[in-house]
Enzyme design. Structure first.
Site, PDB file in Angstrom:
ATOM      1  N   CYS A 150       0.810  -1.220   0.000  1.00 44.81           N
ATOM      2  CA  CYS A 150       0.000   0.000   0.000  1.00 44.81           C
ATOM      3  C   CYS A 150       0.846   1.275   0.000  1.00 44.81           C
ATOM      4  CB  CYS A 150      -0.958  -0.003   1.184  1.00 44.81           C
ATOM      5  SG  CYS A 150      -0.193  -0.323   2.781  1.00 44.81           S
ATOM      6  N   HIS A 242      -2.443   6.971   3.269  1.00 48.04           N
ATOM      7  CA  HIS A 242      -0.998   7.073   3.475  1.00 48.04           C
ATOM      8  C   HIS A 242      -0.485   8.342   2.794  1.00 48.04           C
ATOM      9  CE1 HIS A 242      -1.149   3.268   5.294  1.00 48.04           C
ATOM     10  NE2 HIS A 242      -0.515   2.520   4.404  1.00 48.04           N
TER      11      HIS A 242
END
Length: 344
Positions: A150, A242
């Site tokens: 990710c 993120h």
């Protein structure tokens, strides 16, 4: 065209995102869900502690959860999405591949295996041709395709846009959301009023996977990109999204304006779950921000901003929704690409 699909590890955080994204999908029909032996035989509603921000689809809620073995998946399922923990995936994914299933996997095992495509459809769709090498070497009738970590998938599309200027080195520091660790991965006492300056294995994944994704397929394998990559990965108390601070050096001088144009113009894929624009670039130096920007493009778009010159090159920020674009959505896109390219 309807393609029957299944989810391995359907009750976990990423498995629930898969179910959310597959609801009303134009191509995929969910036909099987699997989980641990403890969950097998229960209805999905009974087995899953549902935490996604939309209700469980009614038809999925009443599906019976199977054990994660080929015997528990119908023969007419064409494609499997795997959200298993990497240890479990390493043990059971080969069983499905030997039985002829095509598996689009979010699990981290085998991402760097030389005969396994590590794919972002907008970046390196041609790497799917590694499937032929994989089948020859492993004797599988099925096929295994991986999406990257990710944190890697947040950064790599922006690097792909900059590669035309000759990427030489990249340094990145991440600010990663707690959902990336799973529901029980980080306790409240660890993360509230805190930041954790290390995430086990994450730095190595970013440093190696990015070079494979931007590498060149020569017909038998992937030559890794020659850039140097150094990563520092940090956990912060945001829920999803993120955020990453990137410092990139290129062979050619490139201005922030040229870099922004390259990112904006980098093409998206023509797949059902693709965002219309792959990378959105903010002019505001205070964007992107996780709470404000993680849902752009239904969670499938990459955001970038803060583009500035340094003595060594460029610095900028980038952001992606880690459980959508960075996990289930990435595998979903790879599944759509497998169908588009005729592997399913």
């Amino acid at each position: 065209m309807s393609v029957r699909v299944g989810i391995l590890g359907a009750t976990g955080a990423v498995g629930q995102r898969f179910i959310q994204l597959l609801d009303d999908h134009p191509t995929f029909e969910l036909a099987a869900v699997t989980a641990s032996e403890e969950s097998a035989g229960k209805t999905y509603r009974e087995a899953a502690k549902w935490r996604v921000n939309t209700p469980i689809p009614d038809d999925v809620a009443e599906m019976t959860v199977g054990a994660t073995t080929p015997d528990d998946v119908p023969d007419d399922v064409d494609l499997l999405f795997s959200s298993l923990p990497s240890g479990a995936a390493a043990e059971v994914e080969p069983d499905f591949l030997e039985e002829g299933y095509v598996v689009s996997s979010n699990s981290s095992n085998d991402r760097m295996a030389p005969d396994v495509p590590l794919t972002i459809p907008e970046i390196n769709p041609g790497h799917l041709d590694l499937i032929e090498v994989q089948r020859d070497e492993r004797g599988w009738d099925g096929a295994l395709v991986k999406n990257p970590n990710c944190s890697t998938i947040t950064m790599v599309p922006t690097l792909a846009a900059l590669d035309q200027f000759g990427l030489e080195s990249v340094q990145v520091s991440t600010l990663q959301a707690v959902s990336g660790a799973g529901y029980s991965g980080v306790t409240s006492m660890e993360i509230i009023d805190n930041a954790i300056p290390h995430i086990g294995g994450e730095e190595e994944k970013m440093e190696t996977e990015s070079r494979k994704l931007l590498g060149t397929f020569d017909g038998t394998g992937v030559d890794l990109h020659g850039m140097d990559v150094a990563a520092s990965c940090n956990r912060i108390p945001t829920l999803d999204g993120h955020l990453e601070n990137v410092f990139a050096e290129t062979e050619e001088d490139v201005s922030p304006e040229e870099a922004a144009a390259a990112m904006r113009e980098y093409p998206s894929a023509d797949l059902p779950s693709s965002p219309d624009q792959l990378i959105h670039v903010f002019e505001d130096l205070e964007r992107p921000q996780p709470r404000l920007d993680r849902e752009r493009g239904d969670g499938m778009q990459i955001s970038a901003g803060g583009l500035q010159e340094t003595e060594a090159g460029l610095k900028y920020n980038c952001l992606a929704h880690n459980t959508i674009r960075g996990a289930a959505g990435a595998s979903l896109l790879n599944g759509e690409l497998l169908v588009e390219e005729g592997w399913v």
